[in-house]
Write a protein that holds these residues in place. Sequence first.
Motif, PDB file in Angstrom:
ATOM      1  N   LYS A  49       0.802  -1.222   0.000  1.00 36.80           N
ATOM      2  CA  LYS A  49       0.000   0.000   0.000  1.00 36.80           C
ATOM      3  C   LYS A  49       0.832   1.268   0.000  1.00 36.80           C
ATOM      4  O   LYS A  49       2.005   1.267   0.340  1.00 36.80           O
ATOM      5  CB  LYS A  49      -0.951   0.002   1.190  1.00 36.80           C
ATOM      6  CG  LYS A  49      -0.267  -0.083   2.520  1.00 36.80           C
ATOM      7  CD  LYS A  49      -1.286  -0.272   3.629  1.00 36.80           C
ATOM      8  CE  LYS A  49      -0.566  -0.645   4.897  1.00 36.80           C
ATOM      9  NZ  LYS A  49      -1.448  -1.113   5.944  1.00 36.80           N
ATOM     10  N   ASN A  50       0.159   2.323  -0.378  1.00 34.64           N
ATOM     11  CA  ASN A  50       0.792   3.624  -0.504  1.00 34.64           C
ATOM     12  C   ASN A  50      -0.217   4.656  -0.006  1.00 34.64           C
ATOM     13  O   ASN A  50      -1.334   4.728  -0.515  1.00 34.64           O
ATOM     14  CB  ASN A  50       1.114   3.826  -1.988  1.00 34.64           C
ATOM     15  CG  ASN A  50       1.937   5.063  -2.246  1.00 34.64           C
ATOM     16  OD1 ASN A  50       2.132   5.892  -1.355  1.00 34.64           O
ATOM     17  ND2 ASN A  50       2.411   5.199  -3.462  1.00 34.64           N
ATOM     18  N   SER A  51       0.166   5.408   1.021  1.00 30.91           N
ATOM     19  CA  SER A  51      -0.792   6.324   1.639  1.00 30.91           C
ATOM     20  C   SER A  51      -0.286   7.748   1.648  1.00 30.91           C
ATOM     21  O   SER A  51       0.918   7.995   1.654  1.00 30.91           O
ATOM     22  CB  SER A  51      -1.034   5.942   3.104  1.00 30.91           C
ATOM     23  OG  SER A  51      -1.252   4.592   3.238  1.00 30.91           O
ATOM     24  N   LYS A  52      -1.233   8.649   1.691  1.00 33.66           N
ATOM     25  CA  LYS A  52      -0.884  10.063   1.762  1.00 33.66           C
ATOM     26  C   LYS A  52      -1.868  10.751   2.703  1.00 33.66           C
ATOM     27  O   LYS A  52      -3.078  10.547   2.608  1.00 33.66           O
ATOM     28  CB  LYS A  52      -0.996  10.657   0.368  1.00 33.66           C
ATOM     29  CG  LYS A  52      -0.679  12.131   0.297  1.00 33.66           C
ATOM     30  CD  LYS A  52      -0.653  12.543  -1.157  1.00 33.66           C
ATOM     31  CE  LYS A  52      -1.200  13.946  -1.316  1.00 33.66           C
ATOM     32  NZ  LYS A  52      -1.254  14.354  -2.714  1.00 33.66           N
TER      33      LYS A  52
END
Lengths: 454, 461
Positions: A49-52
């Motif tokens: 996953k990749n979160s901001k």
Amino acid sequence: MAALEKEQLLNVAQKAVETALARGAAEAEAYVYDGKATSIGIERGQITKNSKIVDRGLGVRVAVNKAIGFAYTNAMDRKTALEVTVLKAIGTARTSRPDPEWRGFPGKKPYSQVEDTFDRRIMELRSEDLVNTASVMLENAMEADKKVLAIEGGAGAAYQSVALANSNGVAAFDSGTIIECSLATVAKEGNTVTPVCFEFSSERSYKVDASWVGKEAARLAVSALKTKRIETKNTKLILTQFALQELLHYTLVNAVEADSVQRNQSPFKDKIGNKVASDAITIHDDGLLKGGLRTAVSDGEGSPRQKTLVIEKGVLRNYIYDNYSAKKEDKESTGNASRAGYLSTPSVEPTNFRIMPGNIAPDQLMSEMDEGLIIYYLQGAHSSNPVSGEFSVVATPAWKVEKGEIRHCSRGVMLAGNIFEVLRNVQLAADNERKIGELVSPWLLVENVRVIGK
Amino acid sequence: MKDILTRINNIATQKFGAEYSEARAQDLAKTMLTMKEGRVEAAKQGIENGVALRVLVNGAWGFASIGSLDEEVLADATSDACRMAKAAGLRLKAPIKLAKVKVVEDRVHIKASKNPSEVAMEEKIKTAAEINRSTLCYDKRIKSCTIDYLDVTGTSYFASSEGTWIEQDKLYVWARMAATASQKGIFASSREEIGSTAGFEVFDTETPVTVGTKLAKRAVEQLEAKTPKGGTFPVVLGPNVVGVFVHEAFGHLAEADLALAGGLLATSLGKKIGSDAVTFYDDGTLVGAFGSFKYDDEGVKTQKTLLVEDGVVKGLMQNRETAQKFNAEPTGNARAEDFRVEPIIRMRNTFMAPRDHTFEELVEDVKSGYYFKSFRGGQANLDGTFQVGIQEGYEIVNGEIGDPVRNASISGNTLETLFKIDAVGRDFELSPGRCGKGQTAFVCDGGPHIRVKEVIVGGSA
């Protein structure tokens, strides 16, 4: 949403202060926060996953007839946000109770320069760069040993800026970056699963060592596979930074905070000038430390950050103060007001709590110990008695050292004692300083700690 | 709100080809209060609004959190999330899939007899002041009393690309009280927590005087207490300690994400892992309990989940992702602290089921051991090592409760310890608390009194 500029943030803060004064506050302070964080998550051996997160908010603190009110909002794009928040803070103060000891917000003072707290390269990182960092870490762990399982971890980069203004003319601005990567591992062999081992790297500049984190997290897990029981006795220990952070956070740190001292919650009350630790212990709270994780020009209420000598060769020299606790003793704040963003009011906390390093390498420290345990991870330190310093914790695991070398690990080993006695029993500090949360410390060699084996 | 969030999900699925998209919004107000020795340090009010967007693209997650309800800002954020998911998925070996769930449309109302949003700040300060007074006036040796109060009210919204739409009221009332006492260089501390999803009426049962007295009595009693002998002993554990043991030592291992991460329970379904007396539940349906809610943050309805029955593992706590891996049903345990974070598997109200022993029966067979009534903290590792610190404990000598002991802790291996539970009481009590797993979740844990044949007791002697 693009990051807000310095002037924009300061303008919001100053406008909030002016509005509060116009609406009837005797004094006012505004804290404006703007932050952006990007992270890559690893789960069970792969990047998943990749979160901001973009977070922005305003916190307004006011005094009305010596009663304090506080309100915050993160709904900054609403036109009425500032006005509504100011009115709520004033309304809350009016319904609250006066504090006879309230002596105002901090006054205006010059700030010192800080170094290595901002790196434009971190601000400009793309997701792909962080995916790369996480991959390097992961590959180094997997290639180190087939028995290693990377259970979770990741890489992250953040930028945050804070503007603070108050009705005494304080106007402070601070912006900084941070980048980190971390990996939690276990090793599996047959039916044996090790406890979770962990390594990380966290820096203000773009220089995290992802391959080292991967290799080290793998090495620790594999070295925890071979276990043997140990006997119950008093022994020498090497406390690594992980263990020290856990043990000191709930005990020593509490003991030197002026708020605890004034409220009779510190064993260090009336102990300035007394010997409270061994000669090997010198501690500074250094809010200006170059590249420190908690370094900033201003504290959470606009007082300048500074370097404060806390313990000198075992002798207690100073407590750490915010504005309120300092004024209570007619002293100056040591710049230790800390805030958890726009949604909290300040409280006394250390900045970079730095145990000064010695001049002996870690492997020499192990030789010096000859026989004993080396402790990384602890469980249960938060159940220590914060006032007395008594602790009873489990090492997960403990590594046994003989003739200066690691022989095996041992699980379920309990360590019990009093942290203030432990500090008096520190023999040596190594030269391997590292930053972990608020703590900056080397390994410490301690003698005579009670160890309860299985 | 429904229309906006639906359009945002459509951007993810139609423009970026996401296989799944969810938008979770919150509109919450908080009141907080800190009181130290009767002084109001600050009375606080806050607004926290925002949206969490989570998308699954080519088997990888993208997540964006933003403090805005503006449609344009959200459209940008969901585009970001989709691009980020693609970046994350570049080296994916095992794409993530989600278990199927029922599509739901629901509006959940909360009716409190005393909604904290309608209770004046003066009343909240007065309640804290009464707890403070009861604590400090109990005994001269009480030196400090800190009270933290929090209430949360508002609404959360959930829309998924599968068509689920849930609008759910939120209500939490929480307080933490801590006292310290000292005498002749001995320091003792004590703490209590109150937590409810019912309303401010929780203070009608947990009255300020009851709470303050309990807090103060424990702190003072510890001043006279001795430190326990370290070693292996039989112990009787009170519901409060059983609760933290069930939660920390067992509960986390039964979270399917941690089980998959190399925990002990990944392959234990149907296996015997404790004595016949051991039955555990995680239950989100208990009315008013601090860990209860109707739908989790993946839009799955909560339930009473049987984890262990008569010593045999019956189930794990699952989210949609782990349920797919285990070929199980999602259990409604996916919770996010707020819009800033993603939902992860969390406990709700976790407890041990009572049996038939009286307290006297549990104690009478213990020749030399301890009764541990209340905990200070607890922690566990995936390999099953646990530690629970005790803030209120007593010796047991020849079947009778004896002198108080302070700063004790127990530790051991969870599964070994579960087999050593040889008697379980008929009483039952839940304690509210907050659980940390990167995010904070409001939970309860508890059970009856139990007896454990042997456990390691850590003391300073």
